[in-house]
Enzyme design. Structure first.
Site, PDB file in Angstrom:
ATOM      1  N   HIS A 274      51.934  15.372  84.248  1.00 45.39           N
ATOM      2  CA  HIS A 274      52.287  16.758  83.918  1.00 45.39           C
ATOM      3  C   HIS A 274      52.720  16.925  82.461  1.00 45.39           C
ATOM      4  O   HIS A 274      52.922  18.048  82.000  1.00 45.39           O
ATOM      5  CB  HIS A 274      53.356  17.294  84.880  1.00 45.39           C
TER       6      HIS A 274
ATOM      7  N   ASP B 203      51.430  11.637  89.757  1.00 44.72           N
ATOM      8  CA  ASP B 203      51.865  12.212  88.482  1.00 44.72           C
ATOM      9  C   ASP B 203      52.003  11.102  87.430  1.00 44.72           C
ATOM     10  O   ASP B 203      53.102  10.701  87.061  1.00 44.72           O
ATOM     11  CB  ASP B 203      53.199  12.943  88.686  1.00 44.72           C
TER      12      ASP B 203
ATOM     13  N   GLY C  27      62.575  17.404  79.746  1.00 45.99           N
ATOM     14  CA  GLY C  27      62.490  16.551  78.562  1.00 45.99           C
ATOM     15  C   GLY C  27      62.577  15.078  78.904  1.00 45.99           C
ATOM     16  O   GLY C  27      62.165  14.224  78.134  1.00 45.99           O
TER      17      GLY C  27
ATOM     18  N   SER D 235      61.002  14.024  81.548  1.00 47.12           N
ATOM     19  CA  SER D 235      59.728  13.805  82.216  1.00 47.12           C
ATOM     20  C   SER D 235      58.927  12.675  81.578  1.00 47.12           C
ATOM     21  O   SER D 235      58.874  12.554  80.357  1.00 47.12           O
ATOM     22  CB  SER D 235      58.878  15.076  82.160  1.00 47.12           C
ATOM     23  N   GLY D 236      58.290  11.879  82.432  1.00 44.35           N
ATOM     24  CA  GLY D 236      57.435  10.813  81.939  1.00 44.35           C
ATOM     25  C   GLY D 236      58.165   9.544  81.584  1.00 44.35           C
ATOM     26  O   GLY D 236      57.550   8.489  81.426  1.00 44.35           O
TER      27      GLY D 236
END
Length: 269
Positions: free
Chosen positions: A74, A122, A214, A216-217
């Site tokens: 995402h 994801d 922020g 994320s990942g």
């Protein structure tokens, strides 16, 4: 054949010296988020997107091989231009440890669907244009063994530059927080995440401490029995209402559910 390739990759990671930071993380007293010890998570990267002539932090990610970064599906939007910054700690200043790399190739998991986040998958792999220089500020995390499941309550740590709280500011310095693992049988209860949490995901934290926009990942960092740090999760989603909602732990893509795919991609490209 694929299993042999997986073993080969894992062996290469060990030779590469994964999961052993020169600067030990401060894990003795973290309850809520706090500044991380500089460069104690040397595999943490800042994924930055280009707006006009400038780049801005948009997501975290994890260096898992000489030219490979793992992040969330995402975080990637078609047409956007990205770069990776390694060796970063304080975004507000040039510290001399930063290494900037362009991205040669982006491979998003083929089953990732932005309209159906709860379906999982994801993940995205980023191939850097050239290998970073490995040093005390830049190193790789280890990948877990296929289908490894962490016990309930396992102490893991999220790291990132995400918002300090819901709608709050983004910090200059890398943050870390203790997020104990919440086993799937608990996290998938109807008053928790219910059917939104798949077996290919891992839950951690909840209530007072959580990931936020922020983050994320970025990685869920978990210490293995061998004394190395493993990226067991890739930060995927939190409650849409507030980041730290009771019975709504941070949800991560479980890396051990995707070792075959990671190996295929890294061998193919």
């Amino acid at each position: 054949m694929l299993k042999a390739a997986v073993l080969l990759l894992l062996h290469a990671a060990y030779v590469f010296g994964c999961g052993t930071p020169a600067v030990k993380p401060d894990v003795g007293r973290v309850v809520n988020g706090e500044d991380a010890r500089p460069h104690s998570w040397p595999w943490q990267i800042s994924l930055q997107v280009k707006h006009g002539s400038r780049y801005h932090h948009t997501c975290g990610g994890t260096l898992i091989g000489p030219r490979w970064v793992l992040t969330a599906g995402h975080c990637i939007w078609p047409g956007d231009v990205y770069r990776v910054v390694l060796g970063e700690h304080d975004m507000s200043q040039q510290e001399g440890s930063e290494q900037v790399r362009d991205i040669l190739r982006i491979i998003v998991h083929p089953k990732w669907d932005i309209d159906h986040v709860a379906n999982g998958n994801d993940l995205a792999l980023l191939k850097l244009d050239k290998s970073p220089v490995l040093n005390d500020s830049v190193g790789a995390a280890c990948l877990p063994e296929a289908e490894e499941i962490l016990a309930h309550g396992t102490a893991c740590y999220i790291s990132g530059w995400g918002n300090l709280y819901t709608h709050g500011p983004m910090p200059d310095k890398l943050q870390q927080a203790l997020l104990p693992v919440v086993e799937h049988s608990v996290c998938s209860r109807s008053d928790w995440w219910g059917i939104n949490v798949k077996s290919t995901m891992i839950c951690a934290g909840g209530d007072v401490v959580a990931g936020c926009n922020g983050d994320s990942g970025g990685p869920l960092n978990c210490l293995g029995g061998d004394g190395r740090w493993y990226v067991q999760g890739v930060t995927s989603f939190v409650s849409s209402r507030v980041c730290n909602e009771a019975k709504k732990p941070t949800v991560f893509t479980r890396v051990s559910a995707f070792t075959d795919w990671l190996s295929e991609v890294m061998l193919q490209y």
